[in-house]
Write an enzyme that holds these catalytic residues in place. Sequence first.
Site, PDB file in Angstrom:
ATOM      1  N   GLU A 288       0.829  -1.205   0.000  1.00 32.26           N
ATOM      2  CA  GLU A 288       0.000   0.000   0.000  1.00 32.26           C
ATOM      3  C   GLU A 288       0.868   1.262   0.000  1.00 32.26           C
ATOM      4  O   GLU A 288       0.440   2.322  -0.437  1.00 32.26           O
ATOM      5  CB  GLU A 288      -0.912  -0.019   1.236  1.00 32.26           C
ATOM      6  N   HIS A 309       6.098 -26.899  -1.446  1.00 27.90           N
ATOM      7  CA  HIS A 309       5.427 -28.001  -2.133  1.00 27.90           C
ATOM      8  C   HIS A 309       4.293 -27.503  -3.022  1.00 27.90           C
ATOM      9  O   HIS A 309       3.520 -28.293  -3.549  1.00 27.90           O
ATOM     10  CB  HIS A 309       4.907 -29.011  -1.098  1.00 27.90           C
ATOM     11  N   LYS A 423     -13.906   1.144  -3.833  1.00 29.71           N
ATOM     12  CA  LYS A 423     -14.935   1.591  -2.879  1.00 29.71           C
ATOM     13  C   LYS A 423     -15.992   2.424  -3.605  1.00 29.71           C
ATOM     14  O   LYS A 423     -17.184   2.241  -3.390  1.00 29.71           O
ATOM     15  CB  LYS A 423     -14.298   2.458  -1.778  1.00 29.71           C
TER      16      LYS A 423
HETATM   17  O1  PA5 Z   1      -3.273   1.483   6.009  1.00 26.38           O
HETATM   18  C1  PA5 Z   1      -4.380   1.976   5.813  1.00 26.38           C
HETATM   19  O2  PA5 Z   1      -4.554   3.186   5.870  1.00 26.38           O
HETATM   20  C2  PA5 Z   1      -5.565   1.104   5.505  1.00 26.38           C
HETATM   21  O3  PA5 Z   1      -5.212  -0.217   5.410  1.00 26.38           O
HETATM   22  C3  PA5 Z   1      -6.619   1.257   6.590  1.00 26.38           C
HETATM   23  O4  PA5 Z   1      -6.061   0.909   7.816  1.00 26.38           O
HETATM   24  C4  PA5 Z   1      -7.824   0.383   6.294  1.00 26.38           C
HETATM   25  O5  PA5 Z   1      -8.363   0.707   5.058  1.00 26.38           O
HETATM   26  C5  PA5 Z   1      -8.887   0.560   7.380  1.00 26.38           C
HETATM   27  O6  PA5 Z   1      -9.257   1.904   7.492  1.00 26.38           O
HETATM   28  P1  PA5 Z   1     -10.058   2.427   8.728  1.00 26.38           P
HETATM   29  O7  PA5 Z   1      -9.219   2.289   9.931  1.00 26.38           O
HETATM   30  O8  PA5 Z   1     -10.370   3.859   8.402  1.00 26.38           O
HETATM   31  O9  PA5 Z   1     -11.313   1.590   8.823  1.00 26.38           O
END
Ligand code: PA5
Length: 451
Positions: A288, A309, A423
């Site tokens: 990310e 494996h 989303k």
């Molecule tokens: O690293 C990030 O920002 C994301 O993985 C969020 O943690 C994830 O989308 C969850 O978001 P939130 O805490 O707003 O529900």
Amino acid sequence: MSIKFDIKNTGDFLSCKELEYFGPFVDRAHSMLHEKSGQGNGYLGWVDLPVNYDKEELERIKQAAEKIRSESEVFIVTGIGGSYLGSRAAIEALTHSFHNMLPSNKRNGPEIYFAGNNISSTYLADLLEVIDGKEVSINVISKSGTTIEPAITFRILKDYMEKKYGTLNAGKRIYATTDKSQGVLKKLADSKNYEYFVIPGNIGGRFSVSTAVGLLPMAVAGIDVDGLLSGAAKGYELYQKPFLDNPSYIYAAARNALYRKMKTVEIMVSYEPSLHYFTEWWKQLFGESEGKDGKGIFPAVLDFTTDLHSMGQYIQDGLRNIFETVLRVEKPGKDIKINEDVENLDKLNFLAGKTMDFVNKKALDGTMLAHQDGGVPNFLVKIPEMTPYYFGQLVYFFEKACGISGYLSGVNPFDQPGVEAYKRNMFALLGKPEYEKEKEILERRLYNNSQ
Ligand code: PA5
């Protein structure tokens, strides 16, 4: 002792000269992080967190954890991504491999389940069946409060809790971890009187393991959170040293050097099943943070020897765009001696007297050499043993490397604009009012695709 990082198994793929070449760029990235002068500088609260955390909140976390442990048979952690993977990684790495299955007198704390990390009705319905008749507490974690997976899950769990305990008493068993002042979860927590903990505004989800996001579930699982924080503090000290004295920065530079040689896939490998979720946490951290602007190393995870494996063939012999980062836990949590067998029908007596961990380590050594021969350079991360202290240090090792590595590759490591695309479409297709126009277009596209 501390975590060691070893690049000797990269063979001819990486020379000292190449690594040194990164020096000035690493120094610059270091300044960008520590002086908060780079892209995403509003999200650098994690850099100093190990030495600058809210001590009063830590005490409240410990007290809440004690209350949860004393009155619950089941604890449900509800969150996704950065609001989920860190606590799961710690709990899997630092508690019994079969924690939930142990009888309660042998288990350290309540059974722990994770929810809100998917939208599967079957998963949630099954979970509700498993917890039926047991005393339950819940920690709902979401910085934004609007993430659909935990939000829907929590709506259903909240209803379950209110029916079971009544609204007032359910509120005493629900703990919210969210933004300090904004978002729907904060509003909900205020209106229902939930005890709540803070995800600092300047720390993004995937860098939030050592905040209440990770610490409350860990404390409920009986993990020594002070030990974890002191490991993180050691990491803070070690991983701000100058480039060539700093294993975290060497890792960041070395992976970028390999990427520039078309090693575009990094596989993190562990030989301990309990580290599976740690590798998942790492995958999110780097995926990310770096996968943007049309570039980025693709992070993948494998569990060895299990996956040798299934994926061993590909790694040894498939497309040569892979490098590996291997986690090696020097001292296993437990070990088992291999016995002598009089009949020796399985022909394994040559191992009698050795331990399973000895065999596991030989598998690791042999695999690393084989992969190196097959054109897969290896990095080795040596962890003295899997304790809260080294877990905290390891988390900081990779967080720091991720910040440096993202700046080296010229991206903002602290945003995630790409996550919004799915989303938007999902909300439009679900009929969320503000996406009315998109809905029509998407439905037409789906129809055309189905013809
Ligand atoms: O690293 C990030 O920002 C994301 O993985 C969020 O943690 C994830 O989308 C969850 O978001 P939130 O805490 O707003 O529900």
